[in-house]
Design an enzyme around this catalytic site. Structure first.
Site, PDB file in Angstrom:
ATOM      1  N   ARG A 164      -9.753 -13.137  -4.237  1.00  0.00           N
ATOM      2  CA  ARG A 164      -9.611 -12.159  -3.160  1.00  0.00           C
ATOM      3  C   ARG A 164     -10.980 -11.885  -2.541  1.00  0.00           C
ATOM      4  NH1 ARG A 164      -7.175  -6.687  -5.236  1.00  0.00           N
ATOM      5  NH2 ARG A 164      -5.170  -7.762  -5.182  1.00  0.00           N
ATOM      6  N   ARG A 181     -13.130  -0.803  -4.355  1.00  0.00           N
ATOM      7  CA  ARG A 181     -12.583  -2.014  -3.758  1.00  0.00           C
ATOM      8  C   ARG A 181     -13.012  -2.142  -2.303  1.00  0.00           C
ATOM      9  NH1 ARG A 181      -8.105  -3.865  -6.495  1.00  0.00           N
ATOM     10  NH2 ARG A 181      -8.319  -3.522  -8.724  1.00  0.00           N
ATOM     11  N   LYS A 210      -9.456   1.132 -10.867  1.00  0.00           N
ATOM     12  CA  LYS A 210      -9.836   0.774  -9.503  1.00  0.00           C
ATOM     13  C   LYS A 210     -10.089   2.024  -8.671  1.00  0.00           C
ATOM     14  CE  LYS A 210      -5.948  -1.400  -8.845  1.00  0.00           C
ATOM     15  NZ  LYS A 210      -4.651  -1.985  -8.347  1.00  0.00           N
ATOM     16  N   LYS A 262     -10.411   3.228  -4.442  1.00  0.00           N
ATOM     17  CA  LYS A 262     -10.172   2.721  -3.094  1.00  0.00           C
ATOM     18  C   LYS A 262     -10.556   3.716  -2.011  1.00  0.00           C
ATOM     19  CE  LYS A 262      -6.501  -0.355  -4.573  1.00  0.00           C
ATOM     20  NZ  LYS A 262      -5.059  -0.696  -4.464  1.00  0.00           N
ATOM     21  N   CYS A 312       4.912  -6.974  -0.311  1.00  0.00           N
ATOM     22  CA  CYS A 312       3.820  -7.391  -1.191  1.00  0.00           C
ATOM     23  C   CYS A 312       4.060  -8.846  -1.592  1.00  0.00           C
ATOM     24  CB  CYS A 312       3.777  -6.516  -2.435  1.00  0.00           C
ATOM     25  SG  CYS A 312       5.138  -6.869  -3.565  1.00  0.00           S
ATOM     26  N   CYS A 348       2.555 -13.111  -8.663  1.00  0.00           N
ATOM     27  CA  CYS A 348       2.211 -11.828  -9.260  1.00  0.00           C
ATOM     28  C   CYS A 348       2.804 -11.674 -10.656  1.00  0.00           C
ATOM     29  CB  CYS A 348       2.681 -10.680  -8.388  1.00  0.00           C
ATOM     30  SG  CYS A 348       2.291  -9.098  -9.138  1.00  0.00           S
ATOM     31  N   CYS A 367       7.588  -4.401  -7.512  1.00  0.00           N
ATOM     32  CA  CYS A 367       7.496  -3.484  -8.657  1.00  0.00           C
ATOM     33  C   CYS A 367       6.961  -2.151  -8.150  1.00  0.00           C
ATOM     34  CB  CYS A 367       6.592  -4.073  -9.742  1.00  0.00           C
ATOM     35  SG  CYS A 367       4.842  -3.709  -9.519  1.00  0.00           S
ATOM     36  N   CYS A 374       1.951  -1.973  -3.843  1.00  0.00           N
ATOM     37  CA  CYS A 374       0.937  -2.726  -3.088  1.00  0.00           C
ATOM     38  C   CYS A 374       1.177  -2.751  -1.586  1.00  0.00           C
ATOM     39  CB  CYS A 374       0.851  -4.143  -3.630  1.00  0.00           C
ATOM     40  SG  CYS A 374       0.285  -4.161  -5.339  1.00  0.00           S
TER      41      CYS A 374
HETATM   42  C1  SRM Z   1      -2.296  -8.629  -2.144  1.00  0.00           C
HETATM   43  C2  SRM Z   1      -1.882  -7.166  -2.327  1.00  0.00           C
HETATM   44  C3  SRM Z   1      -0.506  -6.864  -1.720  1.00  0.00           C
HETATM   45  C4  SRM Z   1      -0.269  -7.511  -0.373  1.00  0.00           C
HETATM   46  O1  SRM Z   1       0.802  -8.092  -0.217  1.00  0.00           O
HETATM   47  O2  SRM Z   1      -1.138  -7.411   0.518  1.00  0.00           O
HETATM   48  C5  SRM Z   1      -1.846  -6.715  -3.771  1.00  0.00           C
HETATM   49  C6  SRM Z   1      -1.482  -7.542  -4.795  1.00  0.00           C
HETATM   50  C7  SRM Z   1      -1.563  -7.219  -6.117  1.00  0.00           C
HETATM   51  N1  SRM Z   1      -1.848  -5.998  -6.605  1.00  0.00           N
HETATM   52 FE1  SRM Z   1      -1.990  -4.394  -5.461  1.00  0.00          FE
HETATM   53  N2  SRM Z   1      -2.204  -5.432  -3.931  1.00  0.00           N
HETATM   54  C8  SRM Z   1      -2.629  -4.987  -2.726  1.00  0.00           C
HETATM   55  C9  SRM Z   1      -2.782  -3.691  -2.332  1.00  0.00           C
HETATM   56  C10 SRM Z   1      -2.443  -2.616  -3.123  1.00  0.00           C
HETATM   57  C11 SRM Z   1      -2.243  -1.296  -2.625  1.00  0.00           C
HETATM   58  C12 SRM Z   1      -2.328  -0.854  -1.177  1.00  0.00           C
HETATM   59  C13 SRM Z   1      -3.725  -0.404  -0.814  1.00  0.00           C
HETATM   60  O3  SRM Z   1      -4.638  -0.523  -1.654  1.00  0.00           O
HETATM   61  O4  SRM Z   1      -3.892   0.050   0.313  1.00  0.00           O
HETATM   62  C14 SRM Z   1      -1.866  -0.533  -3.693  1.00  0.00           C
HETATM   63  C15 SRM Z   1      -1.449   0.963  -3.676  1.00  0.00           C
HETATM   64  C16 SRM Z   1      -2.592   1.886  -3.563  1.00  0.00           C
HETATM   65  C17 SRM Z   1      -3.088   2.257  -4.928  1.00  0.00           C
HETATM   66  O5  SRM Z   1      -3.934   1.561  -5.460  1.00  0.00           O
HETATM   67  O6  SRM Z   1      -2.538   3.250  -5.472  1.00  0.00           O
HETATM   68  C18 SRM Z   1      -1.878  -1.409  -4.843  1.00  0.00           C
HETATM   69  C19 SRM Z   1      -1.554  -1.041  -6.123  1.00  0.00           C
HETATM   70  C20 SRM Z   1      -1.614  -1.881  -7.202  1.00  0.00           C
HETATM   71  C21 SRM Z   1      -1.427  -1.462  -8.566  1.00  0.00           C
HETATM   72  C22 SRM Z   1      -1.166  -0.037  -9.051  1.00  0.00           C
HETATM   73  C23 SRM Z   1      -2.464   0.670  -9.157  1.00  0.00           C
HETATM   74  C24 SRM Z   1      -2.312   2.071  -9.671  1.00  0.00           C
HETATM   75  O7  SRM Z   1      -3.292   2.607 -10.171  1.00  0.00           O
HETATM   76  O8  SRM Z   1      -1.200   2.621  -9.567  1.00  0.00           O
HETATM   77  C25 SRM Z   1      -1.552  -2.632  -9.352  1.00  0.00           C
HETATM   78  C26 SRM Z   1      -1.422  -2.747 -10.860  1.00  0.00           C
HETATM   79  C27 SRM Z   1      -2.653  -2.327 -11.588  1.00  0.00           C
HETATM   80  O9  SRM Z   1      -3.692  -2.119 -10.959  1.00  0.00           O
HETATM   81  O10 SRM Z   1      -2.576  -2.263 -12.818  1.00  0.00           O
HETATM   82  C28 SRM Z   1      -1.828  -3.699  -8.430  1.00  0.00           C
HETATM   83  C29 SRM Z   1      -2.030  -5.041  -8.801  1.00  0.00           C
HETATM   84  C30 SRM Z   1      -1.946  -6.095  -7.949  1.00  0.00           C
HETATM   85  C31 SRM Z   1      -1.984  -7.550  -8.403  1.00  0.00           C
HETATM   86  C32 SRM Z   1      -3.426  -7.976  -8.490  1.00  0.00           C
HETATM   87  C33 SRM Z   1      -1.196  -7.857  -9.669  1.00  0.00           C
HETATM   88  C34 SRM Z   1      -1.989  -7.857 -10.969  1.00  0.00           C
HETATM   89  O11 SRM Z   1      -2.716  -6.869 -11.229  1.00  0.00           O
HETATM   90  O12 SRM Z   1      -1.870  -8.842 -11.700  1.00  0.00           O
HETATM   91  C35 SRM Z   1      -1.272  -8.212  -7.206  1.00  0.00           C
HETATM   92  C36 SRM Z   1      -1.622  -9.661  -6.947  1.00  0.00           C
HETATM   93  C37 SRM Z   1      -0.382 -10.388  -6.494  1.00  0.00           C
HETATM   94  C38 SRM Z   1      -0.642 -11.752  -6.002  1.00  0.00           C
HETATM   95  O13 SRM Z   1      -0.102 -12.722  -6.598  1.00  0.00           O
HETATM   96  O14 SRM Z   1      -1.399 -11.914  -5.035  1.00  0.00           O
HETATM   97  N3  SRM Z   1      -1.854  -3.240  -7.147  1.00  0.00           N
HETATM   98  N4  SRM Z   1      -2.228  -2.679  -4.452  1.00  0.00           N
HETATM   99  C39 SRM Z   1      -2.863  -6.149  -1.763  1.00  0.00           C
HETATM  100  C40 SRM Z   1      -4.290  -6.634  -1.866  1.00  0.00           C
HETATM  101  C41 SRM Z   1      -5.235  -5.556  -1.482  1.00  0.00           C
HETATM  102  C42 SRM Z   1      -6.652  -6.031  -1.435  1.00  0.00           C
HETATM  103  O15 SRM Z   1      -6.928  -6.935  -0.624  1.00  0.00           O
HETATM  104  O16 SRM Z   1      -7.465  -5.541  -2.234  1.00  0.00           O
HETATM  105  S1  SF4 Z   2       3.683  -4.310  -5.891  1.00  0.00           S
HETATM  106 FE1  SF4 Z   2       3.964  -5.113  -7.899  1.00  0.00          FE
HETATM  107  S2  SF4 Z   2       4.951  -7.010  -7.515  1.00  0.00           S
HETATM  108 FE2  SF4 Z   2       4.114  -6.448  -5.612  1.00  0.00          FE
HETATM  109  S3  SF4 Z   2       2.157  -7.422  -5.636  1.00  0.00           S
HETATM  110 FE3  SF4 Z   2       1.839  -5.381  -6.358  1.00  0.00          FE
HETATM  111  S4  SF4 Z   2       1.920  -5.604  -8.505  1.00  0.00           S
HETATM  112 FE4  SF4 Z   2       2.834  -7.441  -7.697  1.00  0.00          FE
END
Ligand code: SRM
Ligand code: SF4
Ligand SMILES: Cc1cc2nc3c(=O)[nH]c(=O)nc-3n(C[C@H](O)[C@H](O)[C@H](O)COP(=O)(O)OP(=O)(O)OC[C@H]3O[C@@H](n4cnc5c(N)ncnc54)[C@H](O)[C@@H]3O)c2cc1C
Ligand SMILES: Cc1cc2nc3c(=O)[nH]c(=O)nc-3n(C[C@H](O)[C@H](O)[C@H](O)COP(=O)(O)O)c2cc1C
Lengths: 570, 574
Positions: A75, A144, A208, A210, A427, A433, A472, A476
C-alpha cells in the site's frame, strides 16, 4: 487504561523488533515458502506490506502438496492522494510486472498492489522508490496516510489542505531507517538500536491512527470517521483555520456491543500553523493512554469513551500549552465525489473519473488501465485519488481537454452511471482480505445492477443515494456513514443498515439481519418505492428512512447498537 | 637356432622341460611343426570336457563387445550378446565406451559395437569422449579389426541411428573389416537385434582363420549384474493398480503435472532411486476411431483393439509417408516425404484418404513403444509402491490439437483403482553415491525433480548425513511448485540442506535453473570441491544444454569433463 491486563502480543513484537526490522530481511531469502514468520508479518505492516493468500485457492492447496497461495499486498503512502503522471505510470508498471496487473484505489486516497509474490516484493518496492514513492507507515500501529479533500477546482483551498496533509504526514512519519535498509539498500543492519522514535517510542502506537482534512462543503474524506480530523474554515478564498475533530472510527466486531463505529467530536478551532503541533499532541496522548492490552479497544475513540471528552480536551490543552478557540460554523453538502468535468477557479480543467470500487483494470468494455496509461502519457497535470476510490485527472489545460476527452471515450471509461452506482463504495474483501466474512468488491456491482432496474422504474435512476458494502464489520468502506450499508456476516449474508446522513455526519442503524441478495432487494424495493412517492423536496433517502420510522437515528457511536426493532435485539 | 620361436620362461612347464622342449623344437622343420600343432589340437579336442569345446574352435577367439548407452538398452543387449558369444566359444568381454579408448579397442581382433543415438543425433553422453577421440585426426588405425555395428534408435527422430552409422563408417575408414552389415533398430529392437546378433556372431566365428601365433588369448569375462530387476519386462509387464492420482499443478497453472502412485504389491518388483518405470499406454480412443474411419475400417473390432493397445498411431516418419504413397500409388505424395515433419499418422490418412485392409494398415504402423517415467519414490519409504510425476503433453500442430499418448492417457483416462502395465527400467548410471556422506547437487526443473524426490526419500530412510542441494524450476511459484510442502519438511528436518528455485514466468525477465546456478556459483564451486556429485534430470533439448553450458562456466570445461569421467556429473535427460 486498565494496567492489570497483560499487554497484547503485538507490543512485545514491536518492542523487540529493533525498530521494525525483525527478521524480515532474512525471511525474504527463504525460497521454500512464499510467507514470512508470524512476527515479521506484523512488522511488515509498518512498511505498508501485508502477507495475504488467495482465498479462492485455499481448498485445493493442501491436496496439491502446496502451501497456501501466498502473496503480498503493498500500500502506497500518498498524502492527499496526489500523484504525478510519471508516478502513475511507474505504479502501473509495477502492478503489471510484479503484481496481479491491477491497481486498487483505496478509501484513503492511495494505491494498493495485490498479488506480489515474495521473489518480486523487493523489486516492486524499490521500483516504487525509484519513482519517488514509498509505502512507509501505510499500515501498522502508526499514523496512516493523511487524506484531504480532492477538489482541485478550488485551486487555492485544495493547495492548502493538500500541503497540510503532506506536512502532517511527514511530521508523523516513523524515523526508523528499517524500510530503506530492508527494501532499498538490501543491506541487513544489525543496528537500529542507536535509532530513536522521538514521537512514537519503540512500541509505536497501541493501534493504527488516522487523520483526515476536509474542505467544506465537501466531506469526501468522511472527516468524522477518523481518529483525528481537521475541517477547513475559510475567510474568502483563504483558509483561516481548522475545526478539530477527535475520536472517529468505523471498526467494530459482530456480537460485541462494546465495539462500535463512532463519529468524531468537534472540540474547537485552531490556526493553520497550529495543526501539525496539535496532531502530534493528540498522537502522544493516544500513545500514552490508548489500550495496549486489547487491540479491539485500542483506538482513540475508545480512549475518549473511557476517560471522557472533557478530560481528553484538558490533557490536550495541557500538552499544547494553549487552549483551542471555540469551533466555528461549517456545513457539509455530501461525502461523495462530483464526477465528470469541472472548471477550476484558475482556468484549469479537471475530470473526476468513476472507478468502480477503485479497481483499475482493463475489461473488454471498460479499459481503465490502458485509458489512464494513455492519458498519463500525455503528461497531463496531476492524478488525484479520492477518498471514494475515484480518480481526479487534474490541471488539464484547455488545449489538452479534447485529447483527454477522446481517450476517455475511446477506452469506454466516461460512460455515465446511475446515482446509486456513482455513490457506491465496496471494500476489497475476497479473495485477498484475510478478514473477509463475505464478498464485497466482487459482489456489490451486480447487486447495484439489480437495484438499478427498480430505480429506473421509480424514476430515481439519477438520484444520489450512498450505498456501501464491506465484507466484515471492520468498516473499510466507512459503511456506517452510508444511507444504505451492507456489512458481511457470512458467505452470502449481510447485515443491512439504513439512515446514515448523505453528508457523512450521522451513523446509520441496523435494519435487517443476515439477509442474502434476494432478501436485500426485497427489503429495499418497498422503501425505495415509498421514498419515490413520499419524499419531501430534496429529502435524502437516509433522512427519509428515519422520518418514516424505519430506523431510529444514531446520535452517537455508543448508542449505535441501541434503539433497534425488537426482532433485531439479541 | 636363431629366428625360430622358443618357449618363453613363462610357459607352463618346469624349467628343465622348457630347455628340453626348446632343444627338440629347434631341431624340427616347418612340416614337423605343423604336424605337431595339428596333432596337439586333435589331442586337445579328444580329451577336452564336453560340450563346450565340441562346437568350439581350436581355441577360444577373443571378442570385444563395446556398447554406448544412455538409458541401458545397448548395455542389456551387450549382455545378451556376451552370453551368446560365450556359448559359441568366444572369449567375450563387454566394454562400456565410457571406460574405453579407441587405442584399446583397436587392439581387439573381433569387435561388436552396440550404440544408441540421443539428443538430435548425438552419441550417448557417456560415449562422447570415445566418439570424439575416434573421429579425431590422430585416431588409431583399425587394420585387422573385424567388426560389426548394431545401432539403436527411434524412427521418430530425423537422425535415425546416426551414432551407430557414424561409428560403422569410421571403423571402415580407419581400416577395419566389416564382417556384417550394420543393423538399425527402432524402439522395438528385441527380435531384430537378437536375430542379427546370432547371425553376426556365427559370421565372425566362421571367418576365424588360422590363428596367428602371436595373438594373446584373453580369458576375461566381465560378468555383470543382470539388468532386469524383476521378472517383468516390456513384453511381460506387471499390472499395477493406481492407488493415488493427484493433479499437482494449481488450477490456474498453465502447465499440467500429475502425481501418480501405483502399487507393486505381489509383483516382487524392486527398483532403485534413479530407475524409471516403463509404462505401456493405450491410444486415445477418439484417435483410434479417426484412423479407422479414414481407412474405412471402422467395423473391425479386433483391429480397433490392436490399434489402441499395440500400434503407434501417432508418430509419422518419412519412411511411412513413402510406404503409404507407394501403397496407394500416389506419386505426388511420394515426392513429398517431408510431409511427415511435425505431422502425425492421422494427418497423412486424412490428407490422402484411401481404403486399406487391416493388414495394409498395420504393416504401415510400428509397434506402440513404452514410455518411461522416473520413479519419484523410494521403496524404503513407500514399500510396494512406485510414485510417478507425469507432465501432460498437449500442443497444437498443423491446426490439430495433439495429446501425448502416455501422459494424456494417464492424465485423462486412468483413474484410481485401474491398472497400468508397467516394468522397471533400471538406470545403473543415475544412482545415489554409495557413500552416504557425499554431498549431492540435484538439478531438476519440472518433472526432472522426480528422481530427486526418490533420492531424498532414500537418504531420509537410511539416515544419510551427506549434504544435499536441490535446484528446482518451473513456470509460476504459486501454481507450479511441485511437492513444495515436502521440500519444506525435508529442509526443516535437515535431510535437504539447500533449495534454490527459478520460476520463469513470475517476472518480466525469464529466470531458469541455470540462472539460479549462476547466482550460487561460489557455493556450487565449494560443494564440488567437497566432492559433491552433480545430477541433472529433465528436459534434454533446452534445459540440459543450458545447464551444461553454465556448469562449464562455473567449474570449467576440463573440470566438468573430469567430473563426468569420475561419475560425479550424471544426467538423466529426455
Ligand atoms: C483497501 C482498504 C479498503 C478499500 O476498499 O479501499 C482497506 C483494506 C483493508 N483493511 Fe481497512 N482498508 C481501508 C480503509 C479502512 C477504513 C476507512 C478509512 O480509513 O477511511 C477503515 C475504517 C476507519 C477506521 O479505521 O476505523 C478501515 C478499518 C479497518 C479495520 C478496523 C480497524 C479498527 O480499529 O476498527 C481493519 C482490521 C484491523 O485493523 O485489525 C482493517 C484492515 C484492513 C486489511 C488490511 C485487512 C487486514 O488487516 O488483513 C484490508 C486489506 C484488504 C485487501 O486485500 O486489500 N481496516 N480500513 C482501505 C485502504 C485504506 C488505505 O489506503 O490506507
Ligand atoms: S472491511 Fe473487512 S473484509 Fe472489507 S477489506 Fe476491510 S477488513 Fe477486509
Ligand atoms: C529415461 C526417461 C525418463 C523420463 N521420465 C519422465 C518423468 O519422470 N516425467 C515425465 O513426465 N516424462 C518423463 N519422460 C518422458 C516420457 O517418457 C514421455 O516421453 C513423455 O511423457 C511424452 O510421452 P507421451 O506419450 O505423452 O507423448 P508422445 O505421444 O510420445 O508425444 C511426445 C512427442 O510429441 C512431440 N511434441 C511434444 N510437444 C510438442 C510441441 N509443443 N510442439 C510440437 N511437437 C511436440 C515431440 O515429438 C515429442 O517427442 C522420461 C523419458 C525418459 C526416456
Ligand atoms: C531424449 C531422447 C533423444 C533421442 N534421440 C534420438 C535420435 O536423435 N535418433 C535416434 O535414432 N534415436 C533417438 N532416441 C532413441 C534412443 O536411441 C532409443 O531409445 C534407444 O533405444 C536408447 O538406447 P539406450 O538405452 O542404450 O541409450 C532418443 C531418445 C530419447 C529419450
Amino acid at each position: 487504561m486498565d494496567r492489570s491486563l497483560p499487554p497484547s502480543p503485538n507490543e512485545a513484537i514491536k518492542a523487540n523488533s529493533r525498530y521494525l526490522r525483525g527478521t524480515i530481511a532474512d525471511g525474504l531469502t527463504r525460497v521454500e515458502t512464499g510467507a514470512l514468520s508470524d512476527d515479521d508479518q506484523q512488522l511488515t505492516k509498518f512498511h505498508g506490506i501485508y502477507l495475504q493468500d488467495d482465498r479462492d485457492l485455499r481448498a485445493e492447496r493442501g491436496r496439491k502438496k502446496m502451501e497456501k497461495a501466498f502473496s503480498f499486498m503493498a500500500r502506497l503512502r500518498v498524502p492527499g492522494g496526489v500523484l504525478t503522471p510519471a508516478q502513475w505510470l511507474a505504479a502501473e508498471t509495477i502492478a503489471r510486472e510484479r503484481g496481479n496487473g491491477t491497481l486498487r484505489l483505496t478509501t484513503r486516497q492511495t494505491i494498493q498492489f495485490h498479488g506480489i509474490i515474495k521473489s518480486n516484493l523487493r523489486l516492486a518496492i524499490s521500483g516504487l522508490n525509484d519513482a519517488m514513492l514509498d509505502t512507509i507507515a501505510a499500515c501498522g500501529d502508526v499514523n496512516r496516510n493523511v487524506i484531504a479533500t480532492a477538489n482541485p477546482w478550488e485551486s487555492r483551498g485544495h493547495a492548502e489542505v493538500a500541503a497540510l496533509a503532506q506536512a502532517i504526514g511527514t511530521h508523523l512519519l516513523p524515523k526508523s531507517r528499517a524500510w530503506h535498509e530492508i527494501w532499498i539498500d538490501g543491506e541487513q543492519h544489525t543496528g537500529g538500536e542507536e535509532e530513536d522514535e522521538p514521537i512514537y517510542g519503540r512500541t509505536y502506537m497501541p493501534r493504527k491512527f488516522k487523520i483526515a482534512v476536509a474542505l467544506p462543503p465537501h466531506n469526501d474524506v468522511d472527516v468524522f470517521a477518523h481518529d483525528l480530523g481537521f475541517i477547513a474554515i475559510r475567510e474568502g478564498d483563504r483558509v483561516a483555520g481548522y475545526n478539530v475533530v477527535v475520536g472517529g472510527g468505523m471498526g467494530m466486531t459482530h456480537g460485541e456491543p462494546d465495539t462500535f463505529p463512532r463519529t468524531g467530536d468537534v472540540i474547537g478551532f485552531c490556526r493553520p500553523d497550529q495543526v501539525v503541533d496539535i496532531a502530534e499532541k493528540v498522537v502522544t496522548i493516544q500513545r500514552d493512554s490508548g489500550n495496549r492490552s486489547d487491540r479491539k479497544h485500542a483506538r482513540l475513540k475508545y480512549t475518549i469513551e473511557r476517560i471522557g471528552l472533557p478530560a481528553f480536551c484538558m490533557e490536550l490543552e495541557r500538552r499544547l500549552g494553549y487552549s483551542l478557540s471555540p469551533a466555528q460554523d461549517f456545513a457539509f453538502t455530501d461525502n461523495g465525489d462530483r464526477l465528470g468535468w469541472a472548471h477550476g477557479d484558475d482556468g484549469a480543467l479537471h475530470y473526476t473519473l468513476f472507478v468502480e470500487n477503485g479497481r483499475v483494470r482493463d475489461l473488454p468494455d471498460r479499459q481503465l488501465l490502458s485509458g489512464l496509461h494513455a492519458i498519463a502519457e500525455l503528461g497531463v497535470g496531476r492524478f488525484i485519488i479520492t477518498a471514494n476510490q475515484n480518480l481526479v485527472i487534474a490541471d488539464i489545460t484547455p488545449q489538452q481537454k479534447r485529447a483527454v476527452g477522446e481517450l476517455l471515450r475511446a477506452h469506454g471509461i466516461d460512460a455515465p452511471v446511475s446515482g446509486l452506482r456513482r455513490n457506491s463504495i465496496a471494500c476489497v474483501a475476497l479473495p485477498t482480505c484475510g478478514l473477509a466474512l463475505a464478498e464485497s468488491e466482487r459482489y456489490l456491482p451486480s447487486l447495484v445492477a439489480r437495484l438499478e432496474d427498480q430505480l429506473e422504474q421509480l424514476g430515481l435512476a439519477q438520484d444520489d443515494i450512498t450505498i456501501r458494502m464491506t465484507g466484515c464489520p471492520n468498516g473499510c468502506a466507512r459503511p456506517y456513514l452510508a444511507e444504505i450499508a451492507l456489512v458481511g456476516r457470512a458467505p452470502g449474508l449481510y447485515h443491512l443498515y439504513l439512515g446514515g446522513a448523505f453528508n457523512g455526519t450521522r451513523l446509520n442503524k441496523l435494519y435487517r439481519k443476515d439477509v442474502d441478495g434476494d432478501a436485500i432487494i426485497a427489503a429495499l424495493s418497498p422503501l425505495l418505492r415509498e421514498y419515490a412517492g413520499q419524499r419531501r423536496d430534496g429529502e435524502r433517502f437516509g433522512d427519509y428512512a428515519i422520518r418514516a420510522g424505519h430506523v431510529r437515528p444514531t446520535t452517537a457511536g455508543n448508542t449505535f447498537h441501541d434503539d433497534l426493532a425488537p426482532e433485531l435485539r439479541s | 637356432m636363431p629366428g625360430l620361436p622358443m618357449l618363453p620362461e613363462t610357459a607352463p612347464f618346469p624349467a628343465e622341460q622348457i630347455t628340453a622342449l626348446n632343444r627338440i623344437m629347434s631341431a624340427t622343420n616347418a612340416e614337423q611343426r605343423t604336424w605337431l600343432s595339428g596333432f596337439l589340437s586333435g589331442y586337445q579336442a579328444a580329451n577336452a570336457p564336453q560340450p563346450a569345446a565340441a562346437a568350439a574352435p581350436a581355441r577360444r577367439a577373443p571378442l570385444t563387445i563395446l556398447f554406448a548407452t544412455e538409458s541401458g538398452n545397448a548395455e542389456s543387449l551387450a549382455d545378451v550378446a556376451r552370453k551368446a558369444a560365450s556359448k559359441l566359444g568366444f572369449a567375450a568381454r563387454v566394454l562400456d565406451m565410457a571406460d574405453a579408448t579407441p587405442a584399446q579397442v583397436a587392439a581387439a581382433q573381433n569387435l561388436l559395437v552396440i550404440a544408441s543415438t540421443w539428443g538430435e543425433g548425438d552419441p550417448p553422453q557417456r560415449a562422447i569422449d570415445f566418439h570424439a577421440a575416434l573421429m579425431a585426426e590422430d585416431a588409431p588405425r583399425f587394420d585387422g579389426v573385424r567388426y560389426a555395428v548394431l545401432a539403436l534408435g527411434d524412427r521418430a527422430y530425423a537422425k535415425f541411428c546416426e551414432t551407430g552409422r557414424l561409428f560403422d563408417e569410421r571403423f571402415a575408414a580407419l581400416g577395419g573389416t566389416r564382417v556384417a552389415d550394420r543393423i538399425e533398430c527402432d524402439l522395438d529392437y528385441d527380435v531384430a537385434a537378437n536375430a542379427w546378433l546370432g547371425g553376426t556372431l556365427t559370421q565372425l566365428q566362421a571367418g576365424l582363420g588360422e590363428p596367428d601365433a602371436g595373438a594373446a588369448v584373453i580369458h576375461v569375462d566381465f560378468a555383470r549384474a543382470p539388468l532386469e530387476a524383476s521378472a517383468y519386462n516390456r513384453t511381460r509387464p506387471f499390472e499395477a493398480e493406481i492407488t493415488e492420482r493427484i493433479k499437482l499443478s494449481g488450477s490456474r497453472s498453465t502447465s499440467e503435472t500429475w502425481h501418480v502412485e501405483v502399487s507393486l504389491a505381489g509383483s516382487g518388483i524392486v527398483y532403485e532411486p534413479g530407475d524409471s518405470l516403463g509404462f505401456l499406454p493405450s491410444n486415445d480412443p477418439a484417435l483410434v476411431d479417426a484412423v479407422l474411419m479414414a481407412t474405412g475400417l471402422s467395423g473391425d473390432a479386433a483391429l480397433r483393439a490392436a490399434l489402441s493397445e499395440r500400434f503407434d498411431i501417432t508418430t509419422l516418419t518419412r519412411k511411412q509417408v513413402a510406404d503409404y504413397a507407394r501403397l496407394i500409388g500416389d506419386a505426388s505424395l511420394a515426392e513429398d516425404v517431408a510431409f511427415a515433419d511435425g505431422r502425425q499418422v492421422i494427418d497423412l490418412l486424412s490428407a490422402a484418404p484411401h481404403g486399406l485392409s487391416a493388414e495394409q494398415l498395420t504393416s504401415l504402423l510400428r509397434p506402440l513403444p513404452p514410455r518411461y517415467y522416473s520413479v519419484a519414490s523410494s521403496l524404503k519409504t513407500v514399500p510396494d509402491e512406485a510414485h510417478l510425476l507425469v507432465a501432460a503433453v498437449r500442443y497444437e500442430t498443423h491446426g490439430r490439437a495433439r495429446s501425448g499418448v502416455a501422459s494424456v492417457d494417464l492424465a485423462d483416462r486412468r483413474n484410481a483403482g485401474e491398472r497400468l502395465k508397467v516394468f522397471v527400467k533400471p538406470n545403473l548410471h543415475f544412482r545415489l553415491p554409495t557413500d552416504p556422506q557425499r554431498p549431492i547437487i540435484m538439478i531438476g526443473p519440472g518433472t526432472g525433480v522426480a528422481p530427486f524426490r526418490a533420492f531424498m526419500q532414500e537418504r531420509d530412510a537410511v539416515g544419510a548425513r551427506g549434504k544435499s542441494w536441490l535446484v528446482f524450476g518451473h513456470r509460476h511459484y504459486t501454481h507450479d511448485f511441485l511437492y513444495q510442502l515436502e521440500w519444506q519438511d525435508l529442509l526443516k528436518r535437515g535431510v535437504l540442506s539447500r533449495l534454490d528455485v527459478a520460476f520463469s514466468r513470475d517476472q518480466p525477465e525469464k529466470r531458469y535453473v541455470q540462472h539460479a546456478l549462476w547466482d550460487a556459483r561460489r557455493d556450487l564451486h565449494a560443494w564440488v570441491q567437497d566432492g559433491a556429485v552433480i545430477y541433472v534430470c529433465g528436459d534434454a533439448n533446452a534445459m540440459a544444454k543450458d545447464v551444461h553450458a553454465t556448469l562449464q562456466r562455473i567449474v570449467g570445461d576440463q573440470a566438468l569433463d573430469a567430473l563426468r569421467r569420475e561419475g560425479r556429473y550424471l544426467r538423466d535427460v529426455y
